[in-house]
Scaffold this motif. Sequence first.
Motif, short mmCIF file in Angstrom:
data_model
loop_
_atom_site.label_atom_id
_atom_site.label_comp_id
_atom_site.label_asym_id
_atom_site.label_seq_id
_atom_site.Cartn_x
_atom_site.Cartn_y
_atom_site.Cartn_z
N ILE A 199 -12.31 0.06 7.75
CA ILE A 199 -11.17 0.45 6.92
C ILE A 199 -11.15 -0.33 5.60
O ILE A 199 -10.98 0.26 4.52
CB ILE A 199 -9.83 0.22 7.69
CG1 ILE A 199 -9.84 1.04 8.99
CG2 ILE A 199 -8.62 0.57 6.84
CD1 ILE A 199 -9.88 2.53 8.84
N LYS A 253 -13.77 1.15 3.35
CA LYS A 253 -13.46 2.50 2.85
C LYS A 253 -12.38 2.48 1.76
O LYS A 253 -12.36 3.35 0.90
CB LYS A 253 -13.02 3.40 4.02
CG LYS A 253 -14.11 3.53 5.10
CD LYS A 253 -14.71 4.89 5.16
CE LYS A 253 -15.94 4.98 6.03
NZ LYS A 253 -15.69 5.31 7.41
N GLU A 254 -11.52 1.48 1.82
CA GLU A 254 -10.51 1.31 0.75
C GLU A 254 -11.17 1.15 -0.60
O GLU A 254 -10.62 1.50 -1.63
CB GLU A 254 -9.68 0.04 1.04
CG GLU A 254 -8.56 0.22 2.02
CD GLU A 254 -7.24 0.46 1.31
OE1 GLU A 254 -7.24 0.73 0.13
OE2 GLU A 254 -6.21 0.38 2.02
N ILE A 284 -4.08 12.64 0.78
CA ILE A 284 -5.09 11.57 0.72
C ILE A 284 -4.54 10.27 0.11
O ILE A 284 -4.77 9.18 0.64
CB ILE A 284 -6.32 12.05 -0.10
CG1 ILE A 284 -7.08 13.11 0.71
CG2 ILE A 284 -7.24 10.89 -0.46
CD1 ILE A 284 -8.22 13.75 -0.02
N PRO A 339 -1.80 8.43 0.02
CA PRO A 339 -1.12 7.33 0.74
C PRO A 339 -2.07 6.44 1.54
O PRO A 339 -1.70 5.32 1.89
CB PRO A 339 -0.16 8.07 1.69
CG PRO A 339 -0.06 9.44 1.18
CD PRO A 339 -1.33 9.74 0.49
N PHE A 340 -3.26 6.93 1.84
CA PHE A 340 -4.17 6.11 2.65
C PHE A 340 -4.85 5.01 1.83
O PHE A 340 -5.41 4.08 2.39
CB PHE A 340 -5.23 7.00 3.33
CG PHE A 340 -4.64 7.89 4.37
CD1 PHE A 340 -4.16 7.36 5.56
CD2 PHE A 340 -4.52 9.26 4.16
CE1 PHE A 340 -3.59 8.17 6.52
CE2 PHE A 340 -3.95 10.08 5.12
CZ PHE A 340 -3.48 9.54 6.30
N TYR A 341 -4.83 5.16 0.50
CA TYR A 341 -5.42 4.14 -0.35
C TYR A 341 -4.33 3.21 -0.89
O TYR A 341 -3.42 3.67 -1.59
CB TYR A 341 -6.16 4.78 -1.52
CG TYR A 341 -7.44 5.49 -1.14
CD1 TYR A 341 -8.55 4.76 -0.72
CD2 TYR A 341 -7.55 6.87 -1.22
CE1 TYR A 341 -9.73 5.40 -0.38
CE2 TYR A 341 -8.73 7.52 -0.88
CZ TYR A 341 -9.82 6.77 -0.47
OH TYR A 341 -10.99 7.41 -0.13
N SER A 369 -14.25 9.57 6.29
CA SER A 369 -14.67 8.85 5.08
C SER A 369 -13.50 8.14 4.39
O SER A 369 -13.70 7.29 3.53
CB SER A 369 -15.32 9.82 4.07
OG SER A 369 -16.42 10.45 4.66
N LEU A 370 -12.29 8.51 4.74
CA LEU A 370 -11.10 7.86 4.17
C LEU A 370 -10.76 6.61 4.99
O LEU A 370 -11.20 6.50 6.13
CB LEU A 370 -9.90 8.83 4.20
CG LEU A 370 -9.95 10.03 3.25
CD1 LEU A 370 -8.84 11.02 3.60
CD2 LEU A 370 -9.82 9.59 1.81
N PRO A 371 -9.98 5.70 4.41
CA PRO A 371 -9.61 4.53 5.22
C PRO A 371 -8.54 4.87 6.25
O PRO A 371 -7.39 4.47 6.14
CB PRO A 371 -9.09 3.53 4.17
CG PRO A 371 -8.79 4.32 2.96
CD PRO A 371 -9.51 5.60 3.02
#
Lengths: 291, 218
Positions: free
Chosen positions: A72, A75-76, A100, A102-104, B68-70
């Motif tokens: 994780i 991937k950030e 997408i 909000p996950f970053y 592929s996303l966190p």
Amino acid sequence: MNKILEVSNLSKSYKDFSLKGINITLEKGYIMGFIGPNGSGKSTTIKLIMNLIKKNSGNIKIFGLDNEQNNIAIKERIGFVYDENHFYEELTVKEMKDVISPFYSRWDERIFNKYVKDFELPLNKEIKHLSKGMKMKFSLAIALSHQAELLIMDEPTSGLDPLIRSELLDVLQSLLQDENKSIFFSTHITSDLDKIADFITLINNGEIILSKTKDELLEEHCIVKGSKKQLNNDQGNFIGLKQNDFGFEALSKNKKEVIKQFGDSIMIEKPTLEDIMVFYTRRSDHHVSSH
Amino acid sequence: MYHLIKKDILMQKRALKLSILLIIFFTFTLSNIGPAGLTIGVLAITYQLALGASALEDKNNSDIILISLPIKRTTIVLSKYVSIYFYAAYAILGFYLAYLIINLLNLRLDIPFNFTGLIGAIIAVTLFCSISFPLIFKYGFLKAKMANLIIFFVFVFGGTGLVSYLSENNKLMLSQDLITFLKNRSDIEIFIILMVPLVLILICSYFVSLNFYRKREF
């Protein structure tokens, strides 16, 4: 810590293909072109880096961290662009972005809006109604809007027209003004890399054939052209050889020796990346090993 | 997780509209079979939406994006499980609205909207998804499609068949004991008795799915 990506002894076996203990190193601030023919192992390598498939053995370190244990956190800091659209086609550009972003934790809406404007992305259009070029631009906008330090691109230019390809390459080039960004770019369209790549890694049949700076690579290789009569049995200086009714064309790594052997009667030219890839990887009886 | 569920709902805008028609259709067709009508109706709508989301995911091969996303794989799997209750709540709300409208208009339709039907719906939906999801997480929607279709029909026909068999043969010791036992319990007690094994099944299913999904390659 300057090594952004470090792949060591990485192996993955399938029934009909295997990646055979490959090694790749990418330093901070550079673009590495990852080239090779179709089916050579480029996508398998990228899938392993992105944790989409499981390795059999070896190590992958990104930002100095193991890619499985720190999935994780890594991937950030990665942006990705794939060769095909895997976004949800039923969503609009804006809806997909809203899912997408909000996950970053470092998502920057301003940067995204800037790319939306630059790329003329239609926010309210469903992704399935976008052209292939637009889908790639959307993918790139997402990849660049969360301050990624490493961009992983798997054949992003395949199937795109020259105009969009050139636009993409311009964006990548401008990105590298930020010395903290690195790009790992796989392609079989080697001309994409002529302008932008710093390093070239060539893979064929699941093995790394070479990995060095682009300038070094182009400098140390040469294309030799001559008539068939001039071609004697000693082809030890050739990496690959093409023959037709009119003459021969070969790739050599040893310019001085070639001149000594053939004198002025042959033509020596600078190779392109495509020449290097083709001669190293062609499945021909005329292939002469450089080792 | 909220954003993944939102994504599943957003991409099924058309399916959600279609499900309104299905709710109306089921309200009329299943109204004469009692509480089981509500159970079957809610199960059908939830089935349509839960598997519809997986089908679209499979069509776009979008797991590649999610991985592929966190996002942790636990979050991806858990959000699928939680989403079924959103679909079920949506279906229940739809049937409830139909029930209210019909009562308001004084139509001569005996709409089966009661607690038994609701418990039945939650049990059916949980059991159904507990069996279907591990297959989807292991093989993807398309490869698991036939197996899931069989499971669905076994559920609907097998479930109703079992109930009618038990009620027709109520001389059977087991069913008699069961009926007597259940008759002496309140709805809430029955609900709790049924919830314990149900939650256990759901938890087991979640961990099996997670295990499959962790090993899956894209």
